[in-house]
Write a protein that holds these residues in place. Structure first.
Motif, PDB file in Angstrom:
ATOM      1  N   ILE A 427      22.967 115.838  77.197  1.00  0.00           N
ATOM      2  CA  ILE A 427      21.568 115.418  77.103  1.00  0.00           C
ATOM      3  C   ILE A 427      20.705 116.352  77.958  1.00  0.00           C
ATOM      4  O   ILE A 427      20.954 116.522  79.159  1.00  0.00           O
ATOM      5  N   PRO A 428      19.661 116.974  77.367  1.00  0.00           N
ATOM      6  CA  PRO A 428      18.917 118.026  78.065  1.00  0.00           C
ATOM      7  C   PRO A 428      17.980 117.540  79.157  1.00  0.00           C
ATOM      8  O   PRO A 428      17.603 118.320  80.037  1.00  0.00           O
ATOM      9  N   SER A 429      17.581 116.265  79.118  1.00  0.00           N
ATOM     10  CA  SER A 429      16.656 115.745  80.135  1.00  0.00           C
ATOM     11  C   SER A 429      16.757 114.225  80.154  1.00  0.00           C
ATOM     12  O   SER A 429      17.465 113.626  79.341  1.00  0.00           O
ATOM     13  N   GLY A 430      16.046 113.602  81.077  1.00  0.00           N
ATOM     14  CA  GLY A 430      16.061 112.151  81.159  1.00  0.00           C
ATOM     15  C   GLY A 430      17.106 111.624  82.115  1.00  0.00           C
ATOM     16  O   GLY A 430      17.682 112.357  82.926  1.00  0.00           O
ATOM     17  N   LYS A 431      17.404 110.330  82.013  1.00  0.00           N
ATOM     18  CA  LYS A 431      18.303 109.665  82.947  1.00  0.00           C
ATOM     19  C   LYS A 431      19.752 110.113  82.795  1.00  0.00           C
ATOM     20  O   LYS A 431      20.491 110.202  83.776  1.00  0.00           O
ATOM     21  N   ASN A 432      20.154 110.367  81.558  1.00  0.00           N
ATOM     22  CA  ASN A 432      21.565 110.571  81.267  1.00  0.00           C
ATOM     23  C   ASN A 432      21.918 112.046  81.186  1.00  0.00           C
ATOM     24  O   ASN A 432      21.139 112.864  80.685  1.00  0.00           O
ATOM     25  N   LEU A 433      23.120 112.354  81.626  1.00  0.00           N
ATOM     26  CA  LEU A 433      23.650 113.703  81.464  1.00  0.00           C
ATOM     27  C   LEU A 433      24.450 113.836  80.177  1.00  0.00           C
ATOM     28  O   LEU A 433      24.445 114.889  79.538  1.00  0.00           O
ATOM     29  N   VAL A 434      25.152 112.764  79.811  1.00  0.00           N
ATOM     30  CA  VAL A 434      26.045 112.794  78.658  1.00  0.00           C
ATOM     31  C   VAL A 434      25.997 111.448  77.945  1.00  0.00           C
ATOM     32  O   VAL A 434      25.988 110.395  78.592  1.00  0.00           O
ATOM     33  N   LEU A 435      25.990 111.485  76.615  1.00  0.00           N
ATOM     34  CA  LEU A 435      26.279 110.310  75.805  1.00  0.00           C
ATOM     35  C   LEU A 435      27.676 110.486  75.240  1.00  0.00           C
ATOM     36  O   LEU A 435      27.966 111.484  74.571  1.00  0.00           O
ATOM     37  N   ASP A 436      28.527 109.503  75.489  1.00  0.00           N
ATOM     38  CA  ASP A 436      29.930 109.564  75.102  1.00  0.00           C
ATOM     39  C   ASP A 436      30.184 108.448  74.096  1.00  0.00           C
ATOM     40  O   ASP A 436      30.057 107.262  74.428  1.00  0.00           O
ATOM     41  N   ILE A 437      30.536 108.820  72.873  1.00  0.00           N
ATOM     42  CA  ILE A 437      30.759 107.859  71.798  1.00  0.00           C
ATOM     43  C   ILE A 437      32.265 107.694  71.642  1.00  0.00           C
ATOM     44  O   ILE A 437      32.992 108.655  71.398  1.00  0.00           O
ATOM     45  N   ILE A 438      32.734 106.450  71.751  1.00  0.00           N
ATOM     46  CA  ILE A 438      34.142 106.232  72.049  1.00  0.00           C
ATOM     47  C   ILE A 438      34.727 105.098  71.207  1.00  0.00           C
ATOM     48  O   ILE A 438      34.025 104.138  70.872  1.00  0.00           O
ATOM     49  N   GLY A 439      35.993 105.237  70.859  1.00  0.00           N
ATOM     50  CA  GLY A 439      36.695 104.187  70.151  1.00  0.00           C
ATOM     51  C   GLY A 439      37.004 103.008  71.054  1.00  0.00           C
ATOM     52  O   GLY A 439      37.215 103.159  72.254  1.00  0.00           O
ATOM     53  N   ASP A 440      37.021 101.824  70.490  1.00  0.00           N
ATOM     54  CA  ASP A 440      37.338 100.555  71.160  1.00  0.00           C
ATOM     55  C   ASP A 440      36.278 100.141  72.170  1.00  0.00           C
ATOM     56  O   ASP A 440      35.767  99.026  72.116  1.00  0.00           O
ATOM     57  N   LEU A 441      35.940 101.006  73.114  1.00  0.00           N
ATOM     58  CA  LEU A 441      35.039 100.604  74.202  1.00  0.00           C
ATOM     59  C   LEU A 441      33.571 100.830  73.875  1.00  0.00           C
ATOM     60  O   LEU A 441      32.721 100.417  74.646  1.00  0.00           O
ATOM     61  N   GLY A 442      33.248 101.485  72.778  1.00  0.00           N
ATOM     62  CA  GLY A 442      31.864 101.594  72.340  1.00  0.00           C
ATOM     63  C   GLY A 442      31.216 102.897  72.719  1.00  0.00           C
ATOM     64  O   GLY A 442      31.260 103.875  71.988  1.00  0.00           O
ATOM     65  N   GLY A 443      30.580 102.940  73.871  1.00  0.00           N
ATOM     66  CA  GLY A 443      29.901 104.149  74.304  1.00  0.00           C
ATOM     67  C   GLY A 443      29.510 104.048  75.761  1.00  0.00           C
ATOM     68  O   GLY A 443      29.391 102.959  76.333  1.00  0.00           O
ATOM     69  N   PHE A 444      29.321 105.225  76.375  1.00  0.00           N
ATOM     70  CA  PHE A 444      28.923 105.293  77.774  1.00  0.00           C
ATOM     71  C   PHE A 444      27.816 106.326  77.923  1.00  0.00           C
ATOM     72  O   PHE A 444      27.868 107.394  77.307  1.00  0.00           O
ATOM     73  N   ALA A 445      26.838 106.007  78.748  1.00  0.00           N
ATOM     74  CA  ALA A 445      25.767 106.941  79.100  1.00  0.00           C
ATOM     75  C   ALA A 445      25.994 107.365  80.550  1.00  0.00           C
ATOM     76  O   ALA A 445      25.718 106.607  81.478  1.00  0.00           O
ATOM     77  N   THR A 500      17.760 101.947  72.035  1.00  0.00           N
ATOM     78  CA  THR A 500      17.306 101.838  73.414  1.00  0.00           C
ATOM     79  C   THR A 500      16.163 102.802  73.669  1.00  0.00           C
ATOM     80  O   THR A 500      16.114 103.895  73.081  1.00  0.00           O
ATOM     81  N   THR A 501      15.259 102.402  74.551  1.00  0.00           N
ATOM     82  CA  THR A 501      14.159 103.280  74.979  1.00  0.00           C
ATOM     83  C   THR A 501      14.253 103.612  76.459  1.00  0.00           C
ATOM     84  O   THR A 501      13.383 104.308  76.987  1.00  0.00           O
ATOM     85  N   ASP A 502      15.285 103.118  77.131  1.00  0.00           N
ATOM     86  CA  ASP A 502      15.397 103.316  78.576  1.00  0.00           C
ATOM     87  C   ASP A 502      16.751 103.909  78.973  1.00  0.00           C
ATOM     88  O   ASP A 502      17.304 103.592  80.016  1.00  0.00           O
ATOM     89  N   GLY A 503      17.289 104.753  78.115  1.00  0.00           N
ATOM     90  CA  GLY A 503      18.521 105.448  78.445  1.00  0.00           C
ATOM     91  C   GLY A 503      19.774 104.615  78.349  1.00  0.00           C
ATOM     92  O   GLY A 503      20.823 105.025  78.847  1.00  0.00           O
ATOM     93  N   GLY A 504      19.688 103.464  77.711  1.00  0.00           N
ATOM     94  CA  GLY A 504      20.853 102.610  77.553  1.00  0.00           C
ATOM     95  C   GLY A 504      20.936 101.460  78.521  1.00  0.00           C
ATOM     96  O   GLY A 504      21.921 100.713  78.522  1.00  0.00           O
ATOM     97  N   ASP A 505      19.902 101.274  79.362  1.00  0.00           N
ATOM     98  CA  ASP A 505      19.897 100.096  80.245  1.00  0.00           C
ATOM     99  C   ASP A 505      19.784  98.820  79.425  1.00  0.00           C
ATOM    100  O   ASP A 505      20.382  97.792  79.767  1.00  0.00           O
ATOM    101  N   ASN A 506      19.029  98.898  78.347  1.00  0.00           N
ATOM    102  CA  ASN A 506      18.844  97.745  77.465  1.00  0.00           C
ATOM    103  C   ASN A 506      18.904  98.224  76.019  1.00  0.00           C
ATOM    104  O   ASN A 506      18.362  99.285  75.678  1.00  0.00           O
TER     105      ASN A 506
END
Length: 797
Positions: A427-445, A500-506
Motif C-alpha cells: 500500500i503506497p500511503s495511508g495507515k496500512n503498509l500491506v493488505l494480506d488476503i488469506i485463506g481461512d483467516l480472511g485478511g490482515f491490514a 472500509t473507509t478507515d483502513g480496515g478498522d471498521n
C-alpha cells in the motif's frame, strides 16, 4: 534481457502465527530438547527450546517441490538424534504416487535427501491427523499408506516391500524399541461387510511377518453412524500400558471410510482403550471411556459428539482430547481410567493464555479458538511440558504435572507460518503498509511489519470474515478498500463485499444484488451460507463504482454473475459483456427459475443447479484502471480481453496483437489462479501479466486496441508480478517469481525488464508463491504471499 549479479536479501515473516492445522508432534525419546511438528500444508518444524519458537525446515523447497510441504508422517531414529524422516506428498486423492517422497535428514532437518516412493501419499488428505504412519527400527523403515497397504524398506527408502497385512488403509503404526511388538491400526475397509468395518487394530510379534487382531471397543449401534466400527486414531505407551483413542464415522462426511477423523467433520463418537504389556504380549483390553452425561442425544450409548483425538499416558495420568463440535475439551484421569475430570474446556477459559492476537476470545465470539485436537504429547524428559495441536496452531503447558484444574495452557505459535495467502498488496500511503488476503483467516491490514495484526477483517462485533479472495483500494486514498469475503463457519458473518473507509478498522457489508436474475439469486443464496467464496472485485479510481463477479464455484467466476454497485445510490445492476461480434455474452441460454430456491449448503458445484444448457466456460475477472475512473478491464477464461469505457456498464471484447497467447485462462480464483495481473498505479492502461510458462507480458491499452509486448524470453516461467519503488519516480521496480536464465528464484528489474537480478538464495525459496508486490515507500522492499509458508517481506541486506 541481461542477467545482473544477485542482490543479497533478508526475509522475515508478515506474521500470522499458527493459522493452520498442525497435525502431529514427535519428541525424541532418548535425547532431550528435540521436538518436531508436522503440518498439513506447511512442512515440518523443529522447536527451539532456548528461544521458545519454531523453526521451519522447508524454506529451501521451491515452487516446483510443493508436495514436500505436505508431510503425512515423521519419524526419528531412536539411537541417532540427528536423523529425521518425513514422508510427504499430495497425490493420495488421485491414487497416484507421482509427487510423493521420503525425506531423510542427518542434521535434524537443516537439509534433506529426497527419495521417491512407489505409493500415494497426501499430507492434506482426510484423516491426516492420526498418529504416525512412519516408523524406524533396526535399520528398517515401516510405512502404513492411506489405501495402498503396509510397506517396509531395509535400505533407507531406495526400495520398498509390501507386507502381507490384511488392510490397505493404515491410520498409525507403533513399534516397541525394546521388544518385538508392532501395532498397526487401520480403517477396516478392506475386510468390511457392507458398511461394517472389519478389524481395525492388529499386532505383530515377528517384525511384520504375521499379524493378529486385537480387541477394540464395541461397535456403536446407531443409524447415523454410516460406517460402523471404531477406528484407532491415537496411541501412547508407558512401561507396561498402552492407551488408544478411537473414533467412528458420521454418515454425512465426504471422506467416507476416512470420515472417522476430526479433520473432515465426520467423527461421531469416541472411545478409550487400555491395554497391558505382559511378557512381551498385549493383553487385558479394557474400555475405559467415561460417560460424562454431557451429551443430550437420542442414543444413550453415544458418549461424545465428534470423536476423540490426541491421547497420552504419563505415569498414571491418562489424558485425552475430544475434538469436534461442542466437544472441544481435554480430560484427564489420575487413576488409570477409573475416573476422568476436565483439564480444559470452554468453562476453563481463564486457564488459557492466548498471545496470538486473532485467536483471542474477543475475536472469536467470546470462546476459545480450539478445535481438531488430534495430537497430544508429553515431554518424556519433563512431565511439566505437554503440547497439543489445533486447527489454528499449537498450545502448550509448562505445569502439566499440576492438579488438573490448575493446569495452564498458552499459545505456542511463534515461528509457525503455514497459512495460505491468495493475494498481497503493498500500500503506497495511508495507515496500512500491506493488505494480506488469506485463506481461512480472511485478511490482515499490516501497519507494522514486525508484529502480528491484532485482528483480521471483522464486522462491528469483531466476528471475523474468513477466506477472502481479493481486494481493491482507492489509489488516492488507500485506506478506502473493498474485499471479497466468505462468511465464517458459524454463519454469524455472511459472505460478499465488505467495505472500509478507515483502513480496515471498521467494515460495512455492501449487501447483495438480488432480484436481478435467477442465476444471480441462486449464487447469492449460496454465498449467504458459511464458507463460500465471495468472487472477485474491482473499484474505480474515484471510488464511485464497484464491479463484482460472484463465484460460480470455488475456483471460477461467471459472466452471468457480474454486477455493478453504484456507491451513490447503493444499488446493484447487471453488467453487460459483448464479444468481438458485438453479441452479448451469456453462459445460460435458458434457466429454470424453480431452481433458485435450492439449499446450496452442501452443493459443491454451482453449475449443478443450472440447466444443461449452462456453459461454465464463460467467465470474467474485472480490474480497474488506476488513473481513469471511467475505465475497467475484463479478462476471460480463454484468452479474452474486455474493455469498458462507461464506468463498467458494458464491456466489449478487444484483441491484442498476434504474439499474445490466445487461449490463456485468466479468470481463475483461489487455488485456481493461473496468472497474476497488475495495472501500473500511475499510468492509464498499462498492465503486466505473469503467465507462467508463457512468461511476463506488458499490455498497453489505447482507445479500443491493446498492444502486447513480451518482456521475458522463450522458455522463461513467471508465476507472479508486482511493482515497487524504483530508482526514480518514472520507472518502478518490477518484482517477479519464476525461472529466468534457467534459474528459479525471485527477481528484480529496475529498467522495465531489460535486466534482472536474483534477490534470494537457495535457502530462501518458501515453497509455492501465489502473489508478489513491491513497496512504493521504501526502495528494495517487496512482499511475498505463499501457499504454505505464510506471507513474507524481503529487504536488501
Amino acid at each position: 534481457m541481461n542477467k545482473l549479479n544477485p542482490v543479497s536479501y533478508n526475509y522475515n515473516s508478515l506474521s500470522t502465527p499458527g493459522g493452520g492445522f498442525v497435525t502431529g508432534f514427535v519428541f525424541h525419546p532418548t535425547s532431550p530438547n528435540i521436538l518436531y511438528a508436522r503440518t498439513d500444508i506447511g512442512g515440518v518444524y523443529r522447536f527451539s527450546f532456548e528461544k521458545r519458537q519454531w523453526i521451519s525446515l522447508m524454506d529451501s523447497f521451491t515452487e516446483f517441490q510443493h508436495h514436500l510441504n505436505r508431510p503425512l508422517s515423521i519419524a526419528i531414529d531412536y539411537y541417532n538424534s540427528n536423523r529425521l524422516f518425513a514422508i510427504c506428498g499430495d497425490s493420495a486423492y488421485r491414487h497416484k504416487n507421482d509427487g510423493c517422497s521420503l525425506l531423510i535428514s542427518e542434521d535434524m532437518g537443516n537439509s534433506f535427501l529426497e527419495k521417491p516412493v512407489p505409493f500415494p501419499v497426501d499430507g492434506n488428505f482426510a484423516a491426516r491427523s492420526t498418529d504416525e504412519r512412519l516408523a524406524f527400527k533396526d535399520d528398517t523403515l515401516y510405512f502404513g499408506s492411506q489405501g495402498s497397504g503396509f510397506f517396509k524398506s531395509v535400505d533407507l527408502g531406495d526400495s520398498w516391500e509390501k507386507l502381507d497385512f490384511p488392510e490397505n488403509n493404515i491410520t498409525f503404526i507403533w513399534l516397541s524399541q525394546k521388544e518385538d511388538i508392532m501395532i498397526v491400526a487401520c480403517t477396516g475397509e478392506t475386510n468390511s461387510i457392507t458398511n461394517n468395518r472389519g478389524d481395525t487394530l492388529y499386532v505383530s510379534y515377528n517384525k511384520g511377518e504375521t499379524f493378529k487382531s486385537l480387541p477394540t471397543p464395541k461397535t456403536l449401534d446407531d443409524a447415523r453412524c454410516f460406517y460402523k466400527g471404531f477406528v484407532p486414531v491415537g496411541i501412547s505407551v508407558n512401561s507396561n500400558n498402552i492407551v488408544i483413542s478411537f473414533s467412528c464415522s458420521h454418515k454425512d462426511s465426504f471422506a467416507k471410510w476416512n470420515s472417522f477423523a476430526c479433520d473432515n467433520g465426520g467423527g461421531f463418537d469416541g472411545r478409550i482403550g487400555l491395554y497391558n504389556i505382559i511378557d512381551g504380549k498385549i493383553v487385558n483390553f479394557k474400555d475405559i471411556t467415561p460417560n460424562l452425561n454431557h451429551l443430550k442425544d437420542s442414543n444413550p450409548n453415544r458418549l461424545f459428539q465428534s470423536g476423540l483425538g490426541g491421547i497420552s499416558i504419563k505415569d498414571k495420568r491418562i489424558t485425552v482430547a475430544a475434538c469436534g463440535g461442542e466437544d472441544n475439551f481435554i480430560l484427564a484421569s489420575e487413576n488409570m481410567g477409573e475416573t476422568f475430570e476436565f483439564i480444559l474446556s470452554k468453562d476453563y477459559i481463564e486457564n488459557v493464555i492466548i498471545t496470538t492476537p486473532y485467536q483471542k476470545p474477543e475475536y472469536n465470539g467470546g470462546g476459545l479458538p480450539i478445535h481438531w485436537m488430534s495430537n497430544l504429547k508429553v515431554n518424556p524428559f519433563n512431565k511439566d511440558m505437554a503440547i497439543f495441536n489445533s486447527g489454528t496452531g499449537v498450545f502448550i503447558s509448562f505445569n502439566f504435572s499440576a492438579k488438573p484444574k490448575d493446569i495452564v495452557w498458552e499459545t505456542l505459535n511463534t515461528g509457525i507460518e503455514e497459512t495460505v495467502h491468495l493475494n498481497i498488496y503493498g500500500i503506497p500511503s495511508g495507515k496500512n503498509l500491506v493488505l494480506d488476503i488469506i485463506g481461512d483467516l480472511g485478511g490482515f491490514a499490516f501497519r507494522q511489519l514486525n508484529k502480528p495484526c491484532e485482528n483480521s477483517f471483522a464486522d462491528e462485533n469483531n466476528n471475523r470474515y474468513i477466506t477472502c479472495i481479493n481486494a481493491d483500494y482507492l489509489p488516492s486514498s488507500p485506506d478506502i478498500f473493498v474485499v471479497t469475503a466468505r462468511g465464517n463457519w458459524t454463519g454469524i458473518t455472511k459472505g460478499g463485499l465488505i467495505y472500509t473507509t478507515d483502513g480496515g478498522d471498521n467494515f460495512s457489508h455492501l449487501g447483495y444484488p438480488e432480484n436481478i436474475s435467477d442465476e444471480i439469486d441462486s449464487a447469492v443464496l449460496k454465498l449467504k451460507q458459511p464458507n463460500v467464496n465471495g468472487g472477485w472485485v474491482a473499484m474505480s479510481s474515484d471510488g464511485a463504482t464497484i464491479l463484482w463477479t460472484l463465484a460460480r464455484d470455488r475456483f471460477n467466476l461467471s459472466v452471468d454473475l457480474s454486477v455493478k454497485y453504484d456507491m451513490s445510490t447503493k444499488t446493484y445492476k447487471k453488467v453487460k459483456v459483448f464479444d468481438l461480434n458485438n453479441n452479448e455474452v451469456s453462459s445460460a441460454k435458458t434457466f429454470s427459475s424453480s431452481n433458485s430456491n435450492l439449499d446450496c449448503r452442501n452443493e459443491p458445484n454451482f453449475t449443478n443447479q443450472l440447466n444443461p444448457n449452462y456453459n461454465p466456460k464463460l467467465c470474467i475477472k474485472f480490474f480497474s484502471d488506476w488513473v481513469n475512473p471511467n475505465v475497467f478491464y475484463g479478462f476471460g477464461e480463454n484468452g479474452q480481453i474486455y474493455l469498458s469505457q462507461d464506468k463498467g456498464d458494458s464491456f466489449y471484447q478487444i484483441e491484442a496483437n498476434n504474439e499474445f497467447p490466445k487461449d490463456y485462462f485468466f479468470s481463475g480464483i483461489d487455488g485456481f489462479k493461473k496468472c497474476e495481473i497488475r495495472f501500473l498505479p500511475d499510468k492509464e492502461g498499462v498492465a503486466y501479466l505473469a503467465l507462467h510458462k508463457n512468461g511476463l507480458w506488458k499490455l498497453e491499452f489505447s482507445d479500443k486496441s491493446c498492444h502486447a509486448t513480451k518482456i521475458t524470453t522463450h522458455g522463461d516461467f513467471v508465476k507472479t508480478v508486482g511493482f515497487g519503488k524504483g530508482l526514480d519516480d518514472k520507472t518502478p521496480a518490477l518484482y517477479i517469481s519464476g525461472i529466468l536464465f534457467n534459474e528459479y528464484g525471485f527477481w528484480r528489474s529496475l529498467d522495465n525488464g531489460k535486466s534482472w537480478a536474483r534477490i534470494n538464495n537457495d535457502n530462501q525459496m518458501f515453497g509455492g508463491i501465489t502473489s508478489i508486490d513491491g513497496d512504493f515507500r521504501k526502495f528494495g522492499r517487496f512482499y511475498l504471499a505463499t501457499n504454505a509458508r505464510g506471507a513474507l517481506y524481503g529487504e536488501e541486506s
